[in-house]
Scaffold this active site. Structure first.
Site, mmCIF file in Angstrom:
data_model
loop_
_atom_site.group_PDB
_atom_site.id
_atom_site.type_symbol
_atom_site.label_atom_id
_atom_site.label_comp_id
_atom_site.label_asym_id
_atom_site.label_seq_id
_atom_site.Cartn_x
_atom_site.Cartn_y
_atom_site.Cartn_z
ATOM 1 N N SER A 163 -11.190 8.941 -35.174
ATOM 2 C CA SER A 163 -10.646 10.247 -34.805
ATOM 3 C C SER A 163 -9.937 10.210 -33.452
ATOM 4 O O SER A 163 -8.894 9.595 -33.312
ATOM 5 C CB SER A 163 -11.771 11.288 -34.835
ATOM 6 O OG SER A 163 -11.281 12.592 -34.707
ATOM 7 N N ASP B 98 1.673 2.385 -30.266
ATOM 8 C CA ASP B 98 3.022 2.743 -30.740
ATOM 9 C C ASP B 98 4.050 2.771 -29.614
ATOM 10 O O ASP B 98 5.250 2.580 -29.861
ATOM 11 C CB ASP B 98 2.984 4.101 -31.433
ATOM 12 C CG ASP B 98 2.421 4.012 -32.843
ATOM 13 O OD1 ASP B 98 1.963 2.926 -33.225
ATOM 14 O OD2 ASP B 98 2.423 5.037 -33.561
ATOM 15 N N LYS C 129 -10.330 7.844 -39.520
ATOM 16 C CA LYS C 129 -10.653 9.260 -39.675
ATOM 17 C C LYS C 129 -9.558 10.063 -38.990
ATOM 18 O O LYS C 129 -9.563 10.222 -37.774
ATOM 19 C CB LYS C 129 -12.030 9.561 -39.078
ATOM 20 C CG LYS C 129 -12.663 10.876 -39.539
ATOM 21 C CD LYS C 129 -12.170 12.061 -38.741
ATOM 22 C CE LYS C 129 -12.927 13.323 -39.095
ATOM 23 N NZ LYS C 129 -12.402 14.520 -38.414
#
Length: 538
Positions: A291, A302, A316
């Protein structure tokens, strides 16, 4: 009979009136699933042959409906809501101790610094025997019952009777309960010259503040590089994750976005106000990082801001909206999914609850925990990072840039039996009881302890003997294989009891292979070159 007819008449009247109203508004509504559910509940509550527990039936229906959706849409009763919120809100009300149950006795590991128990004079090593004249020692009372007796509203008092080593009679303390902080940082220390280490166990309301304070302390000690440890961190508040990612990213860089059927795309950007936007960064993750942990590590990866080290994260990435119900219960309903800046969906598939729940076991059985070569992604899940165009993959979880296999010494049968039977903790507490004062007098600083303390043969003999007491059959070959880890664990536990969790992790991290790999990467002559490499080249 008359009562029965009256109920039928009432039911028909309700249906007729509802039908007329519905027809005036929308003909389809009268045939809707919602109307069907309402009528079924009304009929059962009013016409069933026996009396029914209506609230329980409604609760069961809600739970069953949510089970048809996804693994993270859940129902919590009022008591569960209260317990669930405490660790994320950052405090609860109680007496302020860290404790463990040792041989059916509540053993105080540490009183919380500045908390009610410390102010009352309770010390590490004390054993709480009675709480308000209720015996809790030697009666096999479960931890939940004990906590319920110790916790309570702020400014209320609780009377404790305590056994202290070296004192014949029980000591009496009256402790005034107060708000007790729940910290989300386990440790923050200098792991190497110029390199700080911060371990975050959850993303709570106070996490960003704690994190910034820890960074400030470490930067004052010369921190230029940072290892952020999110191993085992199951997530928490979205805002806490966004605030932490903001510490690393530049202005207007996308951190995460959410999107769902009834929830249009919502984007969250860095503000460029972070205090660690330039130094070298490594983030540690594992299969239990989930999460909010995946939001932070995904954003770092990224934007090519740092290197992710460890194993593929849990996966998740569903956004739950809390819906408070009138009785204090709550539904957490999935309304959207999390996506990383490159567009990767964090959530792993959930075709069936059985397969979803066995995912980590399946990963281990397929060899994924031991070798990166066992992990394969289709080209359709291929994405490119924003700055360097490195290949990263979606499909569930964050795949690290640098893979570290699971430590197989944790799976030696004899070691697991000692741990699972409680022999490790029991032997530790016995030895701690006998030597606490001696060690406190001898090791005046943690640095002295770290470099000079050795786990002695008598402590190891006590561990083996305690194992035998608990039906753990001794195995010489497995004992020798597990010995380095057993020694390290015992030393770490002693450090925790003499100081705190920060010192525990400082010791136990000698066996943290992901951290050791992070330190190796940070010491490389050209860290930026490692960032430029593609994932498959690392």
């Amino acid at each position: 009979m008359m009562k029965h007819n009256v109920l039928i008449s009432a039911l028909l009247t309700v249906c007729l009136l509802a039908g007329i109203t519905a027809q005036a508004q929308d003909t389809d509504y009268a045939r809707s699933a919602v109307r069907k559910l309402q009528l079924a509940e009304f009929a059962i509550a009013n016409l069933y042959v026996d009396s029914v527990d209506e609230p329980r039936l409604v609760e069961a229906a809600i739970i069953r409906m949510l089970e048809e959706l996804d693994p993270h849409s859940t129902y919590s009763d009022p008591e569960e809501v209260k317990k669930m919120n405490e660790p994320l809100q950052g405090n609860f009300e109680g007496i302020g101790i860290q404790f463990n149950m040792a041989e059916d006795t509540l053993l105080v590991i540490q009183p919380v610094s500045g908390g009610p128990s410390e102010k009352a004079g309770i010390l590490a090593g004390d054993r709480i025997v009675l709480v308000n004249d209720t015996l809790i020692a030697g009666v096999k009372m479960n931890t939940e019952d004990i906590m319920r007796r110790l916790r309570g509203p702020k400014d209320t008092k609780v009377r404790l009777k305590i056994h202290r080593r070296g004192v014949d009679e029980l000591l009496t303390f009256t402790v005034t309960r107060d708000k007790i902080p729940v910290h989300s940082l386990d440790a923050a220390y200098m792991a190497a010259p110029g390199t700080g280490y911060i371990r975050v166990n959850r993303f709570a309301a106070t996490t960003h503040e704690e994190f910034c304070q820890a960074m400030e302390r470490l930067q004052a000690q010369g921190m230029k590089n940072l290892v952020l440890d999110l191993q085992g961190n199951g997530g928490g508040y979205l805002n806490a994750a966004i605030d932490m990612a903001n510490e690393f990213l530049s202005d207007n860089e996308l951190i995460v976005y959410t999107e769902g059927r009834r929830n249009p795309r919502s984007e969250f950007f860095a503000k460029g106000t972070g205090h660690f936007r330039q130094g070298k960064l490594v983030v540690l993750v594992d299969e239990y990082s989930a999460s909010a942990s995946e939001i932070v590590s995904g954003a770092v990866q990224d934007w090519d801001r740092g290197i992710i080290v460890g194993r593929r994260t849990f996966g998740k990435g569903l956004v739950q909206r809390p819906i408070d119900l009138p009785d204090g219960s709550m539904i957490r309903l999935t309304v959207a999914r999390y996506y990383t800046p490159a567009g990767r969906c964090i959530q792993k598939p959930y075709e069936s609850i059985e397969k979803y729940n066995s995912d980590l076991i399946d990963r281990y059985n397929k060899g994924e925990m031991l070798s990166a070569d066992s992990i394969h992604f289709p080209d359709s899940l291929r994405f490119l990072t924003h700055r360097l165009g490195r290949t990263v993959y979606g499909g569930g979880g964050i795949m690290p840039d640098y893979f570290v296999p699971i430590d197989t010494t944790l799976y030696i049968h004899y070691h697991r039996r000692l741990r699972d039977k409680g022999a490790l903790m029991k032997a530790h507490y016995r030895y701690m009881d006998a030597h606490r004062r001696e060690w406190q007098d001898r090791y005046l600083s943690f640095d002295d302890f770290l470099h000079n303390f050795q786990v002695t043969e008598p402590l190891l003999e006590q561990l083996v003997a305690t194992g035998r007491e608990l039906d753990v059959e001794y195995n010489e070959e497995e004992y020798q294989k597990a010995l380095p880890l057993l020694k390290l664990q015992m030393k770490a536990l002693i450090a925790r009891d003499l100081w705190d969790m920060n010192e525990y992790y400082h010791v136990i991290n000698e066996a943290n292979e992901s951290l050791q790999k992070a330190l190796e990467l940070l010491a490389a002559p050209d860290f930026d070159a490692l960032l430029r490499k593609r994932q498959e080249d690392l």
